[in-house]
Motif scaffolding. Structure first.
Motif, PDB file in Angstrom:
ATOM      1  N   MET A   1     -57.409 190.284 -33.797  1.00  0.00           N
ATOM      2  CA  MET A   1     -57.725 189.922 -32.437  1.00  0.00           C
ATOM      3  C   MET A   1     -58.215 188.466 -32.418  1.00  0.00           C
ATOM      4  O   MET A   1     -59.105 188.094 -33.176  1.00  0.00           O
ATOM      5  CB  MET A   1     -58.820 190.855 -31.917  1.00  0.00           C
ATOM      6  N   PRO A   2     -57.641 187.607 -31.528  1.00  0.00           N
ATOM      7  CA  PRO A   2     -58.025 186.196 -31.502  1.00  0.00           C
ATOM      8  C   PRO A   2     -59.431 186.021 -30.940  1.00  0.00           C
ATOM      9  O   PRO A   2     -59.881 186.781 -30.088  1.00  0.00           O
ATOM     10  CB  PRO A   2     -56.980 185.554 -30.588  1.00  0.00           C
ATOM     11  N   LYS A   3     -60.109 184.985 -31.461  1.00  0.00           N
ATOM     12  CA  LYS A   3     -61.463 184.680 -30.992  1.00  0.00           C
ATOM     13  C   LYS A   3     -61.380 184.039 -29.608  1.00  0.00           C
ATOM     14  O   LYS A   3     -60.571 183.161 -29.364  1.00  0.00           O
ATOM     15  CB  LYS A   3     -62.146 183.731 -31.970  1.00  0.00           C
ATOM     16  N   LEU A   4     -62.226 184.489 -28.682  1.00  0.00           N
ATOM     17  CA  LEU A   4     -62.258 183.949 -27.318  1.00  0.00           C
ATOM     18  C   LEU A   4     -63.488 183.057 -27.155  1.00  0.00           C
ATOM     19  O   LEU A   4     -64.565 183.367 -27.653  1.00  0.00           O
ATOM     20  CB  LEU A   4     -62.298 185.083 -26.293  1.00  0.00           C
ATOM     21  N   TYR A   5     -63.299 181.948 -26.448  1.00  0.00           N
ATOM     22  CA  TYR A   5     -64.385 181.015 -26.192  1.00  0.00           C
ATOM     23  C   TYR A   5     -64.632 180.929 -24.692  1.00  0.00           C
ATOM     24  O   TYR A   5     -63.705 180.960 -23.891  1.00  0.00           O
ATOM     25  CB  TYR A   5     -64.039 179.606 -26.700  1.00  0.00           C
ATOM     26  N   SER A   6     -65.888 180.763 -24.345  1.00  0.00           N
ATOM     27  CA  SER A   6     -66.220 180.541 -22.926  1.00  0.00           C
ATOM     28  C   SER A   6     -65.866 179.093 -22.570  1.00  0.00           C
ATOM     29  O   SER A   6     -65.649 178.259 -23.451  1.00  0.00           O
ATOM     30  CB  SER A   6     -67.706 180.789 -22.675  1.00  0.00           C
ATOM     31  N   SER A   7     -65.808 178.777 -21.273  1.00  0.00           N
ATOM     32  CA  SER A   7     -65.447 177.418 -20.861  1.00  0.00           C
ATOM     33  C   SER A   7     -66.485 176.403 -21.357  1.00  0.00           C
ATOM     34  O   SER A   7     -66.139 175.279 -21.725  1.00  0.00           O
ATOM     35  CB  SER A   7     -65.280 177.333 -19.347  1.00  0.00           C
ATOM     36  N   GLU A   8     -67.769 176.797 -21.404  1.00  0.00           N
ATOM     37  CA  GLU A   8     -68.802 175.891 -21.913  1.00  0.00           C
ATOM     38  C   GLU A   8     -68.594 175.628 -23.397  1.00  0.00           C
ATOM     39  O   GLU A   8     -68.742 174.491 -23.860  1.00  0.00           O
ATOM     40  CB  GLU A   8     -70.213 176.466 -21.681  1.00  0.00           C
ATOM     41  N   GLU A   9     -68.255 176.660 -24.151  1.00  0.00           N
ATOM     42  CA  GLU A   9     -68.022 176.495 -25.587  1.00  0.00           C
ATOM     43  C   GLU A   9     -66.814 175.596 -25.839  1.00  0.00           C
ATOM     44  O   GLU A   9     -66.852 174.716 -26.704  1.00  0.00           O
ATOM     45  CB  GLU A   9     -67.826 177.861 -26.253  1.00  0.00           C
ATOM     46  N   VAL A  10     -65.752 175.784 -25.053  1.00  0.00           N
ATOM     47  CA  VAL A  10     -64.560 174.945 -25.187  1.00  0.00           C
ATOM     48  C   VAL A  10     -64.926 173.493 -24.904  1.00  0.00           C
ATOM     49  O   VAL A  10     -64.529 172.579 -25.641  1.00  0.00           O
ATOM     50  CB  VAL A  10     -63.440 175.427 -24.233  1.00  0.00           C
TER      51      VAL A  10
END
Length: 177
Positions: A1-10
């Motif tokens: 499963m791919p790691k998901l980032y929040s918009s702030e983290e991106v």
């Protein structure tokens, strides 16, 4: 499963990557648009974001200028109040000394007395308003001031360009004659 980032983290990750890429800490505008293109962002989105960033960057300075402007306006209002009040007191003093009957003196004093009472209240409210640096009332007055400043700049640019064009036309006309 791919790691998901929040918009702030991106945003934080991209900020760090861009800062490392530009060792001097500066990027050209062209490089900014190239990075945006690689990220799949349109030139219009970058242009809008750049305009918004410019406005946000200038906002604190504009707010300081507005606060200074309000304090100067209040000072001028207070000086007018003092001058008119002083003139009125001197006038009433002269009226009293020349033997004006007390009933006439009191009748003459009622109107200006009410006027100065109201003006004192207005001056106090103006002073409180000049000291206020936040809130809905401040924001409304700030936005109105900012619009007036933009209008002044636009008119000044238009007048400057127009005068250069007219000046150039006169120069050509005088050279031709």
């Amino acid at each position: 499963m791919p790691k998901l980032y929040s918009s702030e983290e991106v945003q934080e990750i991209l900020n760090l990557a861009i800062a490392r890429q530009a060792k001097a800490g500066e990027l050209t505008r062209q490089q900014l648009f190239e990075i945006a293109d690689e990220l799949g962002l349109s030139a219009q989105d970058i242009q809008r974001a750049e305009d918004e960033w410019q406005l946000m960057r200038n906002d604190p300075r504009d707010r300081e200028d507005f606060c200074r402007y309000r304090k100067v306006q209040f000072r001028q209002h207070a000086i007018r109040y003092a001058l008119v009040g002083g003139f009125t007191l001197i006038s009433f003093g002269l009226l009293f000394q020349i033997g004006t009957p007390i009933w006439l003196f009191l009748m003459l004093a009622v109107g200006p007395g009410i006027f100065f009472f109201v003006w004192t209240l207005v001056l106090l409210l103006d002073g409180l308003s000049a000291l206020q640096t936040e809130g809905e009332h401040f924001e409304r007055r700030y936005e109105l001031w900012k619009r007036k400043q933009l209008l002044k700049r636009s008119v000044n640019r238009f007048v400057g360009r127009s005068s250069r064009v007219v000046g150039g036309l006169f120069e050509r006309w005088f050279e031709a004659t």
